[in-house]
Write a protein that holds these residues in place. Structure first.
Motif, PDB file in Angstrom:
ATOM      1  N   ASP A  13      61.244  18.978  24.113  1.00 28.77           N
ATOM      2  CA  ASP A  13      59.880  19.501  24.201  1.00 28.77           C
ATOM      3  C   ASP A  13      58.879  18.398  24.524  1.00 28.77           C
ATOM      4  OD1 ASP A  13      60.642  22.110  23.742  1.00 28.77           O
ATOM      5  OD2 ASP A  13      60.162  22.062  21.597  1.00 28.77           O
ATOM      6  N   GLN A  14      59.051  17.221  23.940  1.00 29.89           N
ATOM      7  CA  GLN A  14      58.140  16.110  24.229  1.00 29.89           C
ATOM      8  C   GLN A  14      58.336  15.599  25.652  1.00 29.89           C
ATOM      9  OE1 GLN A  14      59.260  14.000  20.625  1.00 29.89           O
ATOM     10  NE2 GLN A  14      57.101  13.951  20.023  1.00 29.89           N
ATOM     11  N   THR A  15      59.570  15.615  26.129  1.00 29.23           N
ATOM     12  CA  THR A  15      59.836  15.213  27.513  1.00 29.23           C
ATOM     13  C   THR A  15      59.184  16.204  28.474  1.00 29.23           C
ATOM     14  OG1 THR A  15      61.919  14.175  26.868  1.00 29.23           O
ATOM     15  CG2 THR A  15      61.657  14.702  29.199  1.00 29.23           C
ATOM     16  N   ARG A  16      59.317  17.510  28.179  1.00 33.37           N
ATOM     17  CA  ARG A  16      58.673  18.526  29.017  1.00 33.37           C
ATOM     18  C   ARG A  16      57.153  18.381  28.984  1.00 33.37           C
ATOM     19  NH1 ARG A  16      63.210  21.603  27.945  1.00 33.37           N
ATOM     20  NH2 ARG A  16      62.524  22.207  25.878  1.00 33.37           N
ATOM     21  N   ALA A  17      56.577  18.126  27.816  1.00 35.72           N
ATOM     22  CA  ALA A  17      55.120  17.993  27.686  1.00 35.72           C
ATOM     23  C   ALA A  17      54.619  16.794  28.496  1.00 35.72           C
ATOM     24  CB  ALA A  17      54.726  17.857  26.218  1.00 35.72           C
ATOM     25  N   TRP A  18      55.342  15.674  28.440  1.00 30.10           N
ATOM     26  CA  TRP A  18      54.953  14.497  29.215  1.00 30.10           C
ATOM     27  C   TRP A  18      55.072  14.802  30.711  1.00 30.10           C
ATOM     28  CZ3 TRP A  18      56.959  10.592  32.403  1.00 30.10           C
ATOM     29  CH2 TRP A  18      56.179   9.434  32.468  1.00 30.10           C
ATOM     30  N   GLY A  19      56.127  15.524  31.084  1.00 34.07           N
ATOM     31  CA  GLY A  19      56.303  15.930  32.478  1.00 34.07           C
ATOM     32  C   GLY A  19      55.183  16.849  32.945  1.00 34.07           C
ATOM     33  N   ALA A  20      54.716  17.741  32.066  1.00 34.59           N
ATOM     34  CA  ALA A  20      53.611  18.644  32.424  1.00 34.59           C
ATOM     35  C   ALA A  20      52.349  17.850  32.707  1.00 34.59           C
ATOM     36  CB  ALA A  20      53.380  19.665  31.318  1.00 34.59           C
ATOM     37  N   ARG A  21      52.091  16.812  31.922  1.00 32.36           N
ATOM     38  CA  ARG A  21      50.921  15.967  32.165  1.00 32.36           C
ATOM     39  C   ARG A  21      51.047  15.265  33.516  1.00 32.36           C
ATOM     40  NH1 ARG A  21      47.776  15.609  27.686  1.00 32.36           N
ATOM     41  NH2 ARG A  21      48.733  16.267  25.748  1.00 32.36           N
ATOM     42  N   LEU A  22      52.234  14.782  33.818  1.00 35.27           N
ATOM     43  CA  LEU A  22      52.470  14.167  35.112  1.00 35.27           C
ATOM     44  C   LEU A  22      52.302  15.205  36.224  1.00 35.27           C
ATOM     45  CD1 LEU A  22      53.370  11.792  36.876  1.00 35.27           C
ATOM     46  CD2 LEU A  22      55.743  12.394  36.330  1.00 35.27           C
ATOM     47  N   GLY A  23      52.859  16.391  36.020  1.00 31.30           N
ATOM     48  CA  GLY A  23      52.776  17.449  37.027  1.00 31.30           C
ATOM     49  C   GLY A  23      51.351  17.821  37.388  1.00 31.30           C
ATOM     50  N   ARG A  24      50.449  17.766  36.426  1.00 39.24           N
ATOM     51  CA  ARG A  24      49.048  18.094  36.702  1.00 39.24           C
ATOM     52  C   ARG A  24      48.368  17.049  37.589  1.00 39.24           C
ATOM     53  NH1 ARG A  24      49.708  20.557  31.659  1.00 39.24           N
ATOM     54  NH2 ARG A  24      49.108  18.769  30.393  1.00 39.24           N
ATOM     55  N   LEU A  25      48.968  15.868  37.716  1.00 39.69           N
ATOM     56  CA  LEU A  25      48.415  14.818  38.577  1.00 39.69           C
ATOM     57  C   LEU A  25      48.943  14.890  40.009  1.00 39.69           C
ATOM     58  CD1 LEU A  25      48.736  11.760  36.183  1.00 39.69           C
ATOM     59  CD2 LEU A  25      46.715  13.154  36.617  1.00 39.69           C
ATOM     60  N   PRO A 159      46.086   9.057  23.719  1.00 36.68           N
ATOM     61  CA  PRO A 159      46.829   8.580  22.545  1.00 36.68           C
ATOM     62  C   PRO A 159      48.236   9.180  22.471  1.00 36.68           C
ATOM     63  CG  PRO A 159      44.580   9.119  21.957  1.00 36.68           C
ATOM     64  CD  PRO A 159      44.761   9.542  23.395  1.00 36.68           C
ATOM     65  N   GLY A 160      49.213   8.294  22.335  1.00 36.29           N
ATOM     66  CA  GLY A 160      50.594   8.731  22.187  1.00 36.29           C
ATOM     67  C   GLY A 160      51.283   9.089  23.485  1.00 36.29           C
ATOM     68  N   LEU A 161      50.639   8.893  24.644  1.00 30.42           N
ATOM     69  CA  LEU A 161      51.256   9.309  25.895  1.00 30.42           C
ATOM     70  C   LEU A 161      51.593   8.166  26.829  1.00 30.42           C
ATOM     71  CD1 LEU A 161      49.259  12.537  26.596  1.00 30.42           C
ATOM     72  CD2 LEU A 161      51.603  12.317  25.810  1.00 30.42           C
ATOM     73  N   GLY A 162      51.545   6.948  26.392  1.00 27.55           N
ATOM     74  CA  GLY A 162      51.969   5.839  27.229  1.00 27.55           C
ATOM     75  C   GLY A 162      50.789   5.027  27.734  1.00 27.55           C
ATOM     76  N   THR A 163      51.100   3.888  28.309  1.00 30.37           N
ATOM     77  CA  THR A 163      50.064   2.993  28.811  1.00 30.37           C
ATOM     78  C   THR A 163      50.466   2.467  30.174  1.00 30.37           C
ATOM     79  OG1 THR A 163      51.120   1.128  27.722  1.00 30.37           O
ATOM     80  CG2 THR A 163      49.367   2.238  26.509  1.00 30.37           C
ATOM     81  N   LEU A 164      49.459   2.121  30.962  1.00 27.40           N
ATOM     82  CA  LEU A 164      49.704   1.489  32.251  1.00 27.40           C
ATOM     83  C   LEU A 164      49.804  -0.012  32.057  1.00 27.40           C
ATOM     84  CD1 LEU A 164      47.230   3.307  34.628  1.00 27.40           C
ATOM     85  CD2 LEU A 164      49.710   3.267  34.821  1.00 27.40           C
ATOM     86  N   THR A 165      50.787  -0.617  32.693  1.00 28.22           N
ATOM     87  CA  THR A 165      50.913  -2.063  32.660  1.00 28.22           C
ATOM     88  C   THR A 165      51.190  -2.536  34.072  1.00 28.22           C
ATOM     89  OG1 THR A 165      53.302  -1.946  32.272  1.00 28.22           O
ATOM     90  CG2 THR A 165      51.872  -2.061  30.328  1.00 28.22           C
ATOM     91  N   GLU A 166      50.864  -3.770  34.352  1.00 28.43           N
ATOM     92  CA  GLU A 166      51.211  -4.351  35.640  1.00 28.43           C
ATOM     93  C   GLU A 166      52.667  -4.783  35.592  1.00 28.43           C
ATOM     94  OE1 GLU A 166      49.482  -4.470  38.501  1.00 28.43           O
ATOM     95  OE2 GLU A 166      48.108  -3.198  37.387  1.00 28.43           O
TER      96      GLU A 166
END
Length: 168
Positions: A13-25, A159-166
């Motif tokens: 479920d958390q993998t799907r939720a993270w994928g949904a956030r990506l999908g909206r982009l 919060p809780g969804l990852g961070t961008l790094t170089e």
């Protein structure tokens, strides 16, 4: 370019939720190449991307049919879901004529590393790792994902969804 690293994704479920956030982009013309071992969550992540895009399901692994098209239910781009596991090389991937749908659809290619990069210079490469708790790292390539577009990926840094790094 930058790289995004997800938080731990211990459940489907958390993998799907993270994928949904990506999908909206994502938008028409985007290519997402998924890498990870058997059971890493590639299809689960694609289910989330599909939810974020608002396409018709169900989303299942296209291992035996190689590719499925999921039409949009919300007037957005269709999702072309490809499983390149059984393909012998780029020539077989090219035979699918994905480049004809690439402009108008979001294309997700499981097992696409080393094959799908020749489809377009603009792509996201998502690598899923971990057995009990997975994480996803997203490498960005091309003008579509140039630094001025990374802020859009920054939506994933809630919060809780990852961070961008170089990349190092």
């Amino acid at each position: 370019m930058g790289e995004l690293v997800s938080p731990p994704l211990p459940t489907a479920d958390q993998t799907r939720a993270w994928g949904a956030r990506l999908g909206r982009l994502l938008r028409a013309g985007d290519l997402v190449v998924l890498t990870g071992g058997l059971g890493a969550g590639k299809t689960t992540l694609t289910q989330g991307i599909a939810e974020g895009l608002g396409v018709r399901g169900p989303i299942t692994s296209p291992t035996f049919v190689i590719a499925r098209v999921h039409p949009s239910l919300v007037g957005g781009p269709d999702l072309v879901h490809v499983d390149a596991y059984r393909l012998g090389g780029f020539a077989e991937l090219d035979d699918l004529d994905l480049d004809t749908a690439l402009e108008d659809s979001v294309t997700v290619v499981e097992w696409g590393h080393g094959l799908a990069e020749d489809l377009t210079d603009d792509r996201l490469e998502v690598t899923l790792q971990g057995e009990e708790t997975r994480t996803a790292s997203v490498a960005v390539h091309g003008d579509r994902w140039a630094s001025d577009h990374l802020d859009h990926l920054g939506v994933l840094t809630e919060p809780g969804l990852g961070t961008l790094t170089e990349p190092s």
